[in-house]
Design an enzyme around this catalytic site. Structure first.
Site, short mmCIF file in Angstrom:
data_model
loop_
_atom_site.label_atom_id
_atom_site.label_comp_id
_atom_site.label_asym_id
_atom_site.label_seq_id
_atom_site.Cartn_x
_atom_site.Cartn_y
_atom_site.Cartn_z
N LYS A 1 3.86 -0.80 16.94
CA LYS A 1 3.89 -0.44 15.52
C LYS A 1 5.33 -0.18 15.17
CE LYS A 1 0.58 0.06 12.44
NZ LYS A 1 -0.78 -0.54 12.49
P1 NAD Z 1 -1.36 -0.59 1.43
O1 NAD Z 1 0.03 -0.11 1.38
O2 NAD Z 1 -1.66 -1.98 0.99
O3 NAD Z 1 -2.31 0.41 0.63
C1 NAD Z 1 -2.34 1.78 0.91
C2 NAD Z 1 -3.23 2.45 -0.12
O4 NAD Z 1 -3.40 3.82 0.26
C3 NAD Z 1 -2.62 2.45 -1.52
O5 NAD Z 1 -3.64 2.26 -2.46
C4 NAD Z 1 -2.04 3.87 -1.62
O6 NAD Z 1 -1.95 4.32 -2.95
C5 NAD Z 1 -3.08 4.64 -0.86
N1 NAD Z 1 -2.61 5.94 -0.38
C6 NAD Z 1 -1.43 6.23 0.21
N2 NAD Z 1 -1.35 7.55 0.48
C7 NAD Z 1 -2.51 8.09 0.04
C8 NAD Z 1 -3.03 9.40 0.03
N3 NAD Z 1 -2.34 10.42 0.53
N4 NAD Z 1 -4.26 9.60 -0.51
C9 NAD Z 1 -4.99 8.58 -1.03
N5 NAD Z 1 -4.54 7.30 -1.03
C10 NAD Z 1 -3.32 7.07 -0.51
O7 NAD Z 1 -1.83 -0.39 2.97
P2 NAD Z 1 -3.01 -1.12 3.73
O8 NAD Z 1 -2.43 -2.28 4.45
O9 NAD Z 1 -4.16 -1.28 2.85
O10 NAD Z 1 -3.34 -0.03 4.86
C11 NAD Z 1 -4.23 1.04 4.63
C12 NAD Z 1 -4.69 1.60 5.96
O11 NAD Z 1 -5.32 0.57 6.73
C13 NAD Z 1 -3.58 2.15 6.87
O12 NAD Z 1 -4.09 3.23 7.62
C14 NAD Z 1 -3.30 0.99 7.79
O13 NAD Z 1 -2.71 1.40 9.01
C15 NAD Z 1 -4.70 0.46 8.00
N6 NAD Z 1 -4.77 -0.93 8.46
C16 NAD Z 1 -4.19 -1.93 7.75
C17 NAD Z 1 -4.34 -3.23 8.18
C18 NAD Z 1 -3.80 -4.40 7.39
O14 NAD Z 1 -4.12 -5.54 7.74
N7 NAD Z 1 -3.04 -4.20 6.34
C19 NAD Z 1 -5.04 -3.52 9.36
C20 NAD Z 1 -5.62 -2.46 10.07
C21 NAD Z 1 -5.49 -1.17 9.60
#
Ligand code: NAD
Length: 420
Positions: free
Chosen positions: A107
């Site tokens: 990561k």
């Molecule tokens: P992103 O940046 O596209 O979206 C993040 C979202 O979370 C946004 O809507 C933001 O406003 C919201 N957010 C941030 N802080 C917050 C808080 N304190 N309270 C409420 N909402 C909050 O990110 P993403 O890629 O959608 O990732 C989201 C989660 O999924 C993370 O934990 C990431 O590690 C996990 N994840 C992502 C992927 C991927 O393919 N992108 C894969 C596996 C896991």
């Protein structure tokens, strides 16, 4: 002494300890399995649009190289630190092993607020971060992907920067790229699609008819938005609650998803979407629903709210949304709440990233139908294994998923031995 500190790393360590006890792993083997192989910290100076120079701190943690190159997302978030990145790298290892992918976990990220950077500043941060990482990454060493705060465009800048230094296009250095520069069909949607598929599998097991069920999703970025729209459009669910870091909305009658999607595409965030249906974001997770999907940040389900959750299925879209203290409470409520643990629930992302890497290496591309069919096949295998293991060992779904993942990494280390 360790550089890996902070509550998120402590959480990963605690979870590992529970599983290591269950697997009866000798004490002297544990640190070798838990602690990351490498951690790289870099300074990222950029020119800001107001003519100043600003320096950000960037990290990359590679957990283990036992089963192949490392693989993992890149997070741009204000308070990012090496402990959090280390924990996320460790979770990636268990996740990849559970899904049967030939990777160790990694990561990385930059401590910056991408919502406060201009597009040009974001490009500078992205390019300089990748440039600083060139000595440590490669298509057979460590392959980056998107995570919170990064997206397809950032991956395209990473790919371009790396390729400029090699003198030819190296699409296999990152996954989650736009399709037009070597990305795969279906990667952007893969994590959310996988979550929805696993929710459907859990609902079959629990005899729930999803077309009569409701869901709340926290986070409306890549993972949250695709989870919500897939649950609604593919499975006919009613989305009753949505929230992000700026606002939250709840309506038991159902929220107008199309309108919200259009609004967020234009404004990036949920703030000011409506003056109606507004709810305090901290109360969102404890509202009544059949399926709860935390898809934002870690440590949002804690000992304070775990006893108040009113869902039947907890589908962990985010990495590490549930603290070990909350897990103890959820274990007691296992007849009421079925947990799909993060390393299973959001593994669709890395599974399709793996497909993207394979396609890039071969320069042979698949259709979206092929990608989705292969994704569901791997998710199905992982889901079945976790359910079986949890029943056989009498443990929670999380511990079962981790026991499988940790067990596979451990077996690899034992077979390869300890060099020299
Ligand atoms: P992103 O940046 O596209 O979206 C993040 C979202 O979370 C946004 O809507 C933001 O406003 C919201 N957010 C941030 N802080 C917050 C808080 N304190 N309270 C409420 N909402 C909050 O990110 P993403 O890629 O959608 O990732 C989201 C989660 O999924 C993370 O934990 C990431 O590690 C996990 N994840 C992502 C992927 C991927 O393919 N992108 C894969 C596996 C896991």
């Amino acid at each position: 002494m360790t550089i890996y500190t902070g509550p998120v790393f402590e959480m990963a360590k605690k979870q590992f300890g529970v599983v290591a006890d269950h697997l009866e792993i000798p004490e002297d083997e544990r640190d070798r399995l838990l602690y990351p192989k490498r951690a790289i910290t870099v300074s990222i100076p950029i020119h800001t649009d107001d003519g100043l120079t600003r320096v950000f701190e960037g990290y990359r943690v590679q957990h283990h190289l036992t089963l192949g190159p490392t693989k993992g997302g890149t997070r741009f978030a204000e308070n990012l630190n090496v402990g959090e990145v280390g924990a996320l790298a460790i979770w990636m290892s268990w996740k990849c092993a559970l899904a049967g992918l030939p990777y160790g976990g990694a990561k990385g990220g930059v401590a910056c607020n991408p919502y406060k950077l201009t597009s040009r500043e974001l490009e500078s941060v992205s390019r300089r971060y990748m440039q600083e990482m060139i000595p440590f990454v490669g298509p057979h060493t460590d392959i980056m992907a998107p995570d919170m705060g990064t997206n397809e465009q950032v991956m395209a800048w990473f790919m371009d920067t790396y390729s400029m230094y090699q003198g030819h296009a190296v699409s296999e250095i990152v996954t989650g790229k736009p399709v037009s520069v070597g990305g795969t069909q279906g990667r952007r949607e893969a994590t959310g699609r996988g979550i929805a598929y696993l929710v459907a599998r859990a609902s079959e097991k629990l005899n729930m008819d999803l077309s009569h069920c409701s869901a709340i999703v926290q986070g409306f970025g890549n993972v949250g938005s695709v989870s919500a729209t897939t649950l609604a459009r593919r499975y006919g669910m009613k989305i009753v609650g949505l929230g992000d870091h700026t606002a939250a909305f709840y309506d038991p009658a159902g929220l107008p998803l199309d309108d919200i999607e259009r609004y967020v595409t234009a404004h990036r965030v949920l703030a000011d979407w409506s003056k109606q249906m507004v709810i305090d974001p901290k109360d969102l997770l404890t509202q009544k629903c059949d399926v709860l999907v935390p898809a934002a940040v870690e440590r949002v389900i804690t000992e304070t709210n775990a006893g108040k959750l009113q869902c039947r299925i907890l589908a962990e879209g985010a990495n590490g949304p549930t603290t070990p203290e909350a897990d103890t409470i959820l274990d007691r409520r296992s007849d009421e709440i079925f947990v799909i643990p993060d390393i299973l629930c959001n593994s669709g992302g890395v599974i399709v990233s793996y497909f993207e890497w394979v396609q890039d290496l071969q320069q042979l591309f698949w259709t979206e139908t092929e990608v989705n069919a292969k994704l569901e096949k791997l998710l199905e295998m992982a889901f079945t294994q976790v359910i079986k293991r949890a029943a056989a060992d009498g443990i929670s779904n999380r511990n079962a998923a981790m026991a499988i993942g940790v067990g596979k990494v451990r077996a690899g280390k034992q077979l390869r031995g300890l060099f020299p």
